[in-house]
Design an enzyme around this catalytic site. Structure first.
Site, mmCIF file in Angstrom:
data_model
loop_
_atom_site.group_PDB
_atom_site.id
_atom_site.type_symbol
_atom_site.label_atom_id
_atom_site.label_comp_id
_atom_site.label_asym_id
_atom_site.label_seq_id
_atom_site.Cartn_x
_atom_site.Cartn_y
_atom_site.Cartn_z
ATOM 1 N N TYR A 160 0.851 -4.159 11.953
ATOM 2 C CA TYR A 160 0.896 -2.725 11.648
ATOM 3 C C TYR A 160 1.759 -1.989 12.577
ATOM 4 O O TYR A 160 2.464 -0.902 12.159
ATOM 5 C CB TYR A 160 -0.828 -2.266 11.786
ATOM 6 C CG TYR A 160 -1.352 -2.810 10.378
ATOM 7 C CD1 TYR A 160 -1.673 -4.108 10.365
ATOM 8 C CD2 TYR A 160 -1.685 -2.181 9.627
ATOM 9 C CE1 TYR A 160 -2.356 -4.874 9.197
ATOM 10 C CE2 TYR A 160 -2.318 -2.553 8.238
ATOM 11 C CZ TYR A 160 -2.694 -3.545 8.219
ATOM 12 O OH TYR A 160 -3.255 -4.528 6.992
ATOM 13 N N HIS A 214 0.843 -1.308 0.085
ATOM 14 C CA HIS A 214 0.118 -0.018 0.177
ATOM 15 C C HIS A 214 0.801 1.335 0.076
ATOM 16 O O HIS A 214 0.572 2.310 0.626
ATOM 17 C CB HIS A 214 -0.846 0.018 1.175
ATOM 18 C CG HIS A 214 -2.120 -1.145 1.034
ATOM 19 N ND1 HIS A 214 -3.374 -0.748 0.561
ATOM 20 C CD2 HIS A 214 -1.920 -2.332 1.780
ATOM 21 C CE1 HIS A 214 -3.844 -2.043 0.967
ATOM 22 N NE2 HIS A 214 -3.259 -2.902 1.291
ATOM 23 N N ASN A 220 -10.448 -2.959 2.452
ATOM 24 C CA ASN A 220 -10.162 -2.834 1.117
ATOM 25 C C ASN A 220 -11.584 -2.507 0.520
ATOM 26 O O ASN A 220 -12.623 -2.620 0.957
ATOM 27 C CB ASN A 220 -9.521 -4.141 0.664
ATOM 28 C CG ASN A 220 -7.831 -4.225 1.088
ATOM 29 O OD1 ASN A 220 -7.125 -3.158 1.178
ATOM 30 N ND2 ASN A 220 -7.733 -5.488 1.077
HETATM 31 FE FE1 HDD Z 1 -2.774 -4.752 5.473
HETATM 32 C C1 HDD Z 1 -1.096 -1.925 4.981
HETATM 33 C C2 HDD Z 1 -5.509 -3.495 4.443
HETATM 34 C C3 HDD Z 1 -4.069 -7.997 5.454
HETATM 35 C C4 HDD Z 1 0.082 -5.935 6.990
HETATM 36 N N1 HDD Z 1 -3.380 -3.085 4.739
HETATM 37 C C5 HDD Z 1 -2.646 -1.888 4.769
HETATM 38 C C6 HDD Z 1 -3.104 -0.787 4.113
HETATM 39 C C7 HDD Z 1 -4.485 -1.108 4.093
HETATM 40 C C8 HDD Z 1 -4.427 -2.469 4.257
HETATM 41 C C9 HDD Z 1 -5.731 -0.437 3.473
HETATM 42 C C10 HDD Z 1 -2.749 0.687 4.152
HETATM 43 C C11 HDD Z 1 -2.906 1.495 5.213
HETATM 44 C C12 HDD Z 1 -2.514 2.897 4.919
HETATM 45 O O1 HDD Z 1 -3.376 3.483 3.957
HETATM 46 O O2 HDD Z 1 -1.537 3.386 5.583
HETATM 47 N N2 HDD Z 1 -4.315 -5.474 4.803
HETATM 48 C C13 HDD Z 1 -5.535 -4.972 4.498
HETATM 49 C C14 HDD Z 1 -6.773 -5.749 4.376
HETATM 50 C C15 HDD Z 1 -6.122 -7.047 4.702
HETATM 51 C C16 HDD Z 1 -4.749 -6.920 5.036
HETATM 52 C C17 HDD Z 1 -8.053 -5.264 4.031
HETATM 53 C C18 HDD Z 1 -6.927 -8.249 4.901
HETATM 54 C C19 HDD Z 1 -8.219 -8.439 5.362
HETATM 55 N N3 HDD Z 1 -1.957 -6.556 6.085
HETATM 56 C C20 HDD Z 1 -2.776 -7.694 5.960
HETATM 57 C C21 HDD Z 1 -2.050 -8.648 6.527
HETATM 58 C C22 HDD Z 1 -0.740 -8.420 7.337
HETATM 59 C C23 HDD Z 1 -0.835 -6.982 6.731
HETATM 60 C C24 HDD Z 1 -2.538 -10.473 6.853
HETATM 61 C C25 HDD Z 1 0.403 -8.754 8.091
HETATM 62 C C26 HDD Z 1 0.379 -9.888 8.551
HETATM 63 N N4 HDD Z 1 -0.705 -4.009 5.989
HETATM 64 C C27 HDD Z 1 0.256 -4.820 6.422
HETATM 65 C C28 HDD Z 1 1.389 -3.855 6.811
HETATM 66 C C29 HDD Z 1 0.939 -2.496 6.204
HETATM 67 C C30 HDD Z 1 -0.382 -2.808 5.590
HETATM 68 C C31 HDD Z 1 2.714 -4.235 6.360
HETATM 69 C C32 HDD Z 1 2.044 -1.806 5.219
HETATM 70 C C33 HDD Z 1 2.245 -0.415 5.580
HETATM 71 C C34 HDD Z 1 1.197 -0.359 7.045
HETATM 72 O O3 HDD Z 1 0.852 -1.449 7.207
HETATM 73 O O4 HDD Z 1 1.038 0.641 7.591
HETATM 74 O O5 HDD Z 1 1.354 -3.902 8.269
#
Ligand code: HDD
Length: 688
Positions: free
Chosen positions: A363, A76, A149
């Site tokens: 997160y 993202h 999402n």
């Molecule tokens: Fe995630 C970012 C949505 C599963 C780990 N995720 C991130 C963002 C969104 C989502 C919208 C961007 C937030 C922003 O604008 O800063 N992610 C989802 C949805 C998931 C999902 C709807 C499943 C239902 N995500 C998911 C899993 C993991 C992560 C299973 C880890 C185990 N997601 C992350 C992260 C991020 C992230 C690595 C990257 C940047 C951030 O968090 O801030 O932690």
């Protein structure tokens, strides 16, 4: 010396023409506040150097520049944010004690960030991808982050697989490409070896993954959460965002071209809409259900690869989200905003969904890395707008520091006014949930059905949407170099719909259909069609918030142009004038109209419908511009409505479209009074 003197006095070099203003407020200083006399020339020995290490102004300027970047989000990375508010429609104390839902009409400030998933920060907006829809509610009892999402399900069931999924989706590690696309071997290798992803793949290959605008897409909390009211009664809840302007997507060929014509298409769209006062709105809907429903539902409600059809549990609208202010600074707000699924408030709780459980770690962890330490809640965009009182202290960049003597608990400093105490009545309380069992690394059997909802999704689409899904599979897999991977994907599609599998195999030139992929359990093929899953079945029937591109030239008829523009305004839509040069045109009556775009910079892919209003005198000049021909050819190919006047016929002929003109072509004449823009309300002429 003389030369140096002359140079110093040139405009923009920091010489005399740029002397500090008398007003001290505007006077440039260093970051330490030292007034700056010249910020364009380094301190040297002699007029031609060398530069002195002593130059504290130079060193500070360059040092800070060198440290401007922070790590981009691991997923993202490309996103765009805006401020707004959430207004609750009523008091919902029967459902939840969450403070923001307690008083009818109350507004809670929010910050929303939309994003693509796979691409890096500089990638184009119209990638085929899932869109993030993350909302931070600054409630009176702390920040609640609903990190969702635009697709209601996910690729995987357990957070343990997330690093594999993301590694496979992003650019391949040896070659560093492809950027912002899943059309490559690694992604399809991983997903075809991970059958739980098939439902989400159907969504990702549908038009949901190429939204026309952030404003025209839904959002979903994906997981099942819990609502808890003040009597400690618990219900399950799934969150939905429904755009008031309805759903809309582009077509794939259009997406490819938009990425070239305007890689910032979605950003610009949101910026323009808010700037014009056309504030986008979504309604927050909840599907609330109890344990009895969860027990009898055909799938596990803790499995994030499944949804609950709206026909089974209706979506109750409980409030609206309005985005009405762009950020003042992109980095400070959009880049530094730190969403955490663990940010929750009293009245809302997690469920054991293994994807959500893992997210709650990820997160917080990632923000610490991205923002440089544990004090990222001190950054204004992340700071709660309610009092924060705790004993956390110190660390990098600590901005809010506790006062007084006490910084531990328990303590006996009752009379110290800076002494916060936990509160048994109002403090966050997790729902009680009996749990027992052996320690296992295990996937529940209730998670084993991977195909049934993929079938239901496909069957719920219109024919046009089904064709788009087939074409998307063909496009993506045509970029996969390993034939065995292409065939493995088709073998999964055989379990979804045989004609889809056949169509994809044919499109890829696979000579014989592969066997059906093995299934962990037989798919249920009798799930009811859910119209809510289709975009086209839920057409908003309005052109409001959409944009018309008007291709015109000198001597164009004033009445025709005025009518179109007036109609567009009445509909609450926007328009842009596309002219041979950006200088614009002079109408028949001699009126000057500025161009918003020059023809080669304003292709029809940027608009929801087009109008071509030419004049007999100048049509031939327009016909000679190749991009003008593309303007109508693309509009035709992308099923757009084309408004035209008689004088535009030479261009339509030149584009070889005269024989193909259909009911999606709308003739406009100066004498005509019937409302024309209403005809654009179906948004596309899909019958073409
Ligand atoms: Fe995630 C970012 C949505 C599963 C780990 N995720 C991130 C963002 C969104 C989502 C919208 C961007 C937030 C922003 O604008 O800063 N992610 C989802 C949805 C998931 C999902 C709807 C499943 C239902 N995500 C998911 C899993 C993991 C992560 C299973 C880890 C185990 N997601 C992350 C992260 C991020 C992230 C690595 C990257 C940047 C951030 O968090 O801030 O932690």
């Amino acid at each position: 010396m003389a030369e140096s003197f002359k140079y110093n006095n040139q405009k923009g070099t920091g010489g005399e023409l740029h002397q500090s203003p008398e007003n001290a407020k505007q006077m440039m200083t260093t970051a330490q506040g030292c007034p700056v006399k010249d910020d364009q020339n380094s301190l040297k020995i002699g007029s031609r150097g060398p530069t002195l290490l002593e130059d504290h102004i130079l060193r500070e300027k360059i040092f800070h520049f060198d440290h401007e970047r922070i790590p981009e989000r691991v997923v993202h990375a490309r996103g765009y944010g805006a401020h707004g508010y959430f207004e609750t429609y009523d008091a919902y104390s029967d459902l939840t004690c969450a403070d923001l839902f307690q008083r009818k009409g109350e507004q809670t400030p929010v910050f929303v960030r939309f994003s693509t998933v796979a691409g890096n920060m500089g990638s184009p907006d119209l990638a085929r991808d899932v869109r993030g829809f993350a909302v931070k509610f600054y409630t009176k009892e702390g920040n609640w982050d609903l990190v969702g999402n635009n697709i209601p399900v996910f690729f995987i069931q357990d957070a343990m697989k997330f690093p594999d999924l993301v590694h496979a989706a992003k650019q391949e590690p040896d070659r560093g490409f492809p950027q912002a696309q899943t059309a490559h071997d690694n992604f399809w290798d991983f997903t075809s070896l991970t059958p739980e992803s098939i439902h989400m793949l159907m969504w990702a290959m549908s038009d949901r993954a190429i939204p026309r605008s952030f404003r025209f897409m839904e959002g979903f909390g994906v997981h099942t959460f819990k609502f808890i009211n003040s009597s400690n009664e618990e219900k399950y809840v799934k969150f939905h965002w429904k755009p008031k302007s309805g759903l809309q997507s582009v077509v794939w060929n259009e997406a490819l071209k938009i990425n070239g014509a305007d890689p910032d298409f979605h950003r610009r769209d949101l910026w323009n809409a808010i700037d014009a006062g056309d504030y986008p709105e979504w309604e927050l809907g909840v599907q609330v259900f109890d344990q009895r429903f969860a027990d009898k539902f055909k799938f596990d409600v803790f499995d994030s690869t499944k949804l609950i059809p709206e026909e089974d549990v209706p979506v109750q609208k409980i409030g609206k989200l309005v985005l009405n202010k762009m950020v003042d600074n992109f980095f400070a707000e959009t880049e530094q905003v730190a969403f955490c699924t663990q940010n929750i408030v009293p009245g809302i709780d997690f469920t054991p969904d293994p994807l959500l459980q893992g997210r709650n770690f990820s997160y917080l962890d990632t923000q610490t890395k991205r923002l440089g330490g544990p004090n990222f809640t001190h950054i204004p965009i992340n700071a709660p707008r309610c009092p924060m009182r705790h004993f956390q202290q110190d660390g990098h960049m600590a901005m809010h520091n506790p006062k007084g003597r006490v910084n531990y608990e328990p303590n006996s400093w009752d009379r110290d006014e800076n002494n916060p105490r936990a509160c048994a009545t109002r403090g966050y309380q997790s729902s009680s949930q009996p749990v027992e069992g052996d320690k296992l690394r295990y996937r529940s059997k209730t998670f084993a059905d991977h195909y049934s909802q993929a079938i239901q999704f496909y069957n719920s689409q219109t024919q046009v949407e089904q064709r788009h899904i087939k074409d998307a599979f063909i496009f993506e897999l045509s970029k996969v170099q390993t034939p065995a991977i292409r065939e493995r994907v088709v073998s999964h599609l055989m379990n979804v719909d045989e004609s889809l599998a056949k169509g994809v195999a044919q499109g890829l030139g696979i000579p014989s259909l592969p066997e059906k992929a093995e299934t962990a359990m037989p798919p249920q093929t009798d799930l009811k069609i859910s119209d809510a899953l289709s975009i086209q079945k839920n057409n908003p029937n309005s052109f409001k918030g959409r944009k018309l591109g008007i291709l015109c030239c000198d001597n164009a008829d004033d009445e025709v142009l005025n009518r179109i523009i007036e109609d567009i305004r009445k509909e609450g839509a926007m328009y842009e004038v596309v002219a041979p040069t950006v200088y614009g045109i002079t109408t028949k009556a001699g009126k000057r109209i500025d161009g918003h775009q020059q023809i080669d910079g304003g292709p029809s892919v940027l608009y929801d419908a087009v109008a071509v209003v030419l004049s007999e005198e100048h049509a031939k000049n327009v016909v000679s511009i190749p991009e003008a021909k593309d303007f109508v050819t693309d509009a035709h190919m992308h099923n757009k409505f084309i408004i035209y006047n008689e004088a535009a016929m030479p261009l339509i002929r030149e584009a070889n479209l005269e024989d193909k003109m259909d009911a999606g072509y709308l003739l406009v004449e100066s004498s005509q009074t019937a409302p024309l823009i209403k005809k654009l309300r179906p948004l596309r002429y899909w019958e073409r």
